[in-house]
Motif scaffolding. Structure first.
Motif, mmCIF file in Angstrom:
data_model
loop_
_atom_site.group_PDB
_atom_site.id
_atom_site.type_symbol
_atom_site.label_atom_id
_atom_site.label_comp_id
_atom_site.label_asym_id
_atom_site.label_seq_id
_atom_site.Cartn_x
_atom_site.Cartn_y
_atom_site.Cartn_z
ATOM 1 N N ALA A 284 0.816 -1.221 0.000
ATOM 2 C CA ALA A 284 0.000 0.000 0.000
ATOM 3 C C ALA A 284 0.850 1.271 0.000
ATOM 4 C CB ALA A 284 -0.940 -0.017 1.209
ATOM 5 N N ASP A 285 1.897 1.296 0.816
ATOM 6 C CA ASP A 285 2.726 2.505 0.879
ATOM 7 C C ASP A 285 3.405 2.768 -0.460
ATOM 8 O OD1 ASP A 285 2.018 2.859 3.504
ATOM 9 O OD2 ASP A 285 3.839 1.952 4.318
ATOM 10 N N ALA A 286 3.919 1.694 -1.087
ATOM 11 C CA ALA A 286 4.607 1.846 -2.370
ATOM 12 C C ALA A 286 3.636 2.282 -3.461
ATOM 13 C CB ALA A 286 5.288 0.531 -2.754
ATOM 14 N N VAL A 287 2.427 1.761 -3.438
ATOM 15 C CA VAL A 287 1.431 2.125 -4.448
ATOM 16 C C VAL A 287 1.032 3.591 -4.299
ATOM 17 C CG1 VAL A 287 -0.940 1.718 -5.227
ATOM 18 C CG2 VAL A 287 0.557 -0.220 -4.728
ATOM 19 N N ARG A 288 0.823 4.027 -3.075
ATOM 20 C CA ARG A 288 0.467 5.430 -2.847
ATOM 21 C C ARG A 288 1.605 6.357 -3.292
ATOM 22 N NH1 ARG A 288 -0.536 5.043 2.101
ATOM 23 N NH2 ARG A 288 1.437 5.831 2.915
ATOM 24 N N GLU A 289 2.835 5.984 -2.968
ATOM 25 C CA GLU A 289 3.987 6.795 -3.374
ATOM 26 C C GLU A 289 4.089 6.856 -4.895
ATOM 27 O OE1 GLU A 289 8.876 6.652 -2.930
ATOM 28 O OE2 GLU A 289 7.605 5.526 -1.525
#
Length: 404
Positions: A284-289
Motif C-alpha cells: 500500500a505505501d509503495a502504491v500510494r507513493e
C-alpha cells in the motif's frame, strides 16, 4: 445371485444426498422435478422425500401451478436444520457472519478488538454478538471457519505466524475448539477468498486458477484440480517475499528473535521480512507513493487506484507502471503453474477494475510463453467471510445430510 449387503442402503444415501444438494443449489423443486434431475422414478422420488421429511431436512414450501389437475407441492431444505459461522480476523477487528444450511446469511457483525489480545475471547465475543443478531443459540452452530492472515500449518490446522496478529500462534486452534465446543477450522484469508471466487465469483466451477490478494496485505492463493495448494508447511502464496527486479532482496527471513523489530514475546514462529521483495513494490505505501509521483494525490492507495481507473487520461501512466510491478508476481506464478486464469481480489484489486486487469494481462503476456486471462473478482460483499461461510457450510452439510 445374492444381493451385496448394504447396497440398497448405500443407494438410498446417495440419492438422498443428491436430492438435498439439488435443493440447496436450485431452491424448491417439485417431486417430478427432483425425479427428472436425479433420474429417479416417481415412486423412488416420493419415498426419498418422505425419508427427508421424517428427518426434518425438507419441508413443503409452496405449490407450483401446472396444467390440468392439482398443483404440485414444492419441497425445500429446512433452513433451520443447521447453522454455521464464518469469521474474518484482522488487526482492526473481527467480522462474523452466521448462515443457515441453505447458505443464506442471516446476521453479520463487526467487533472492535478494543485492545483485547486474547484471540479466544475476541472470537467468542464476535460469535455471541452474531448469534444474538441472528437469534440463533451458539450451541446450534455446527461448524466454524476462521480466516486469518499469515501462515497456517496444513498438518495441524494451527496458526504458525501472523505478523499483524502476534497473539495468534500455535495452540490457538485447540483453545478455540475447547471454548466453542464445536469443530473449528482456521484458514489463510487469501485461500478463503479463492474458495469464495470458485463458489460465487469469476472462477465459478474453474479447477485451476490463481488469486492475487491486493489489499492491506499482499497474498496469493492457488487452486489446482479444484483443491487449494497450501505447500508442505503452509507457506505457499506468501508472494510478498518473492525477489523481483527493482527491489532489494528480502532480508531477515527466518525464526524471529525476541527483541528484534516487530517481534513480541508471543511470536513463536514466523518469517520476518524487514525490507525488500515483491511486497515493497506493490504494498500500500509503495502504491500510494507511485501514484503521487504520477500526479494522483488521493490520500490512500485504494483511492488512488480507484481514481486512476475512473479517469485513465489522468491516471493511465500510473496504472501502466503499477501493472508492470504487479505483473512480476503474476508472471512468476504463470510460468511455474500456468493456471490459465488469474483473479485480482482485495480492495486494491477491485478498485483497479478492468483498466488495471487488462494492463496486467498484457504485461504478463509479453513476458510469458502463455498469456493467462486476468479478471477482477466477482464475489459480492466480503470475500474472506463468504469463503469462510462456504467452507463451514460444506462441513455442516456433510455432517447433517449424512444418514443419522
Amino acid at each position: 445371485m445374492a444381493q451385496r449387503p448394504g447396497t440398497p442402503r448405500l443407494l438410498r444415501e446417495l440419492n438422498d444426498r443428491a436430492a438435498l444438494d439439488l435443493l440447496v443449489e436450485q431452491g424448491p423443486l417439485t417431486r417430478a422435478q427432483i425425479g427428472e434431475l436425479t433420474g429417479l422414478s416417481k415412486v423412488t422420488a416420493s419415498q426419498l422425500l418422505s425419508r427427508l421429511e421424517e428427518r426434518g431436512l425438507v419441508e413443503i414450501t409452496g405449490e407450483q401451478a401446472g396444467g390440468r389437475g392439482p398443483n404440485a407441492a414444492l419441497y425445500g431444505v429446512v433452513p433451520s436444520s443447521a447453522y454455521v459461522a464464518g469469521l474474518e480476523v484482522g488487526p482492526d477487528g473481527v467480522v462474523c457472519g452466521v448462515a443457515d444450511i441453505t447458505g443464506r446469511i442471516i446476521a453479520q457483525v463487526t467487533v472492535d478488538p478494543n485492545g483485547a489480545g486474547d484471540p479466544v475471547k475476541l472470537v467468542h465475543n464476535a460469535v455471541v454478538k452474531a448469534c444474538r443478531s441472528a437469534k440463533v443459540a451458539l450451541g446450534r452452530l455446527n461448524a466454524f471457519v476462521i480466516g486469518s492472515p499469515g501462515v497456517v500449518d496444513p498438518r495441524t490446522g494451527d496458526v504458525k505466524f501472523a505478523f499483524d496478529l502476534p497473539a495468534w500462534h500455535e495452540g490457538v486452534l485447540a483453545a478455540l475448539r475447547t471454548d466453542l465446543r464445536r469443530p473449528v477450522t482456521i484458514e489463510n484469508d487469501a485461500n478463503l477468498a479463492a474458495v469464495a471466487e470458485r463458489a460465487y465469483g469469476a472462477a465459478r466451477g474453474v479447477d485451476d486458477f490463481a488469486l492475487m490478494w491486493l489489499d492491506r496485505g499482499l497474498g496469493l492463493s492457488i487452486m489446482l484440480g479444484g483443491r487449494l495448494h497450501r505447500g508442505r508447511s503452509g507457506g505457499a502464496g506468501e508472494i510478498g517475499y518473492l525477489p523481483v527486479p527493482g527491489a532489494p532482496l528480502p532480508r531477515g527471513i527466518g525464526r524471529p528473535k525476541e527483541g528484534e523489530e516487530g517481534v513480541t514475546e508471543s511470536s513463536t514462529w514466523g518469517i520476518l521480512a524487514l525490507a525488500g521483495g515483491y511486497g515493497s513494490l506493490v504494498g500500500a505505501d509503495a502504491v500510494r507513493e507511485l501514484a503521487h509521483a504520477h500526479g494522483v494525490h488521493e490520500p490512500t492507495a485504494i483511492e488512488c487506484v480507484r481514481a486512476a481507473a475512473a479517469a485513465e487520461e489522468r491516471g493511465g501512466a500510473f496504472l501502466d507502471e503499477l501493472a508492470n510491478r504487479i505483473s512480476y508476481g503474476v508472471t512468476s506464478v504463470n510460468i511455474v503453474l500456468d493456471p490459465g486464469l488469474v483473479v485480482l481480489s482485495g480492495q486494491l484489486g477491485r478498485a483497479g477494475g478492468r483498466p488495471l486487469a487488462g494492463r496486467i494481462e498484457r504485461a504478463v503476456g509479453l513476458a510469458s510463453p502463455t498469456r493467462p486471462e486476468v479478471v477482477v473478482t466477482e464475489v459480492e460483499g466480503n470475500p474472506v467471510l463468504r469463503g469462510a461461510l462456504h467452507a463451514a457450510l460444506v462441513q455442516a452439510r456433510d455432517e447433517v445430510f449424512s444418514t443419522r
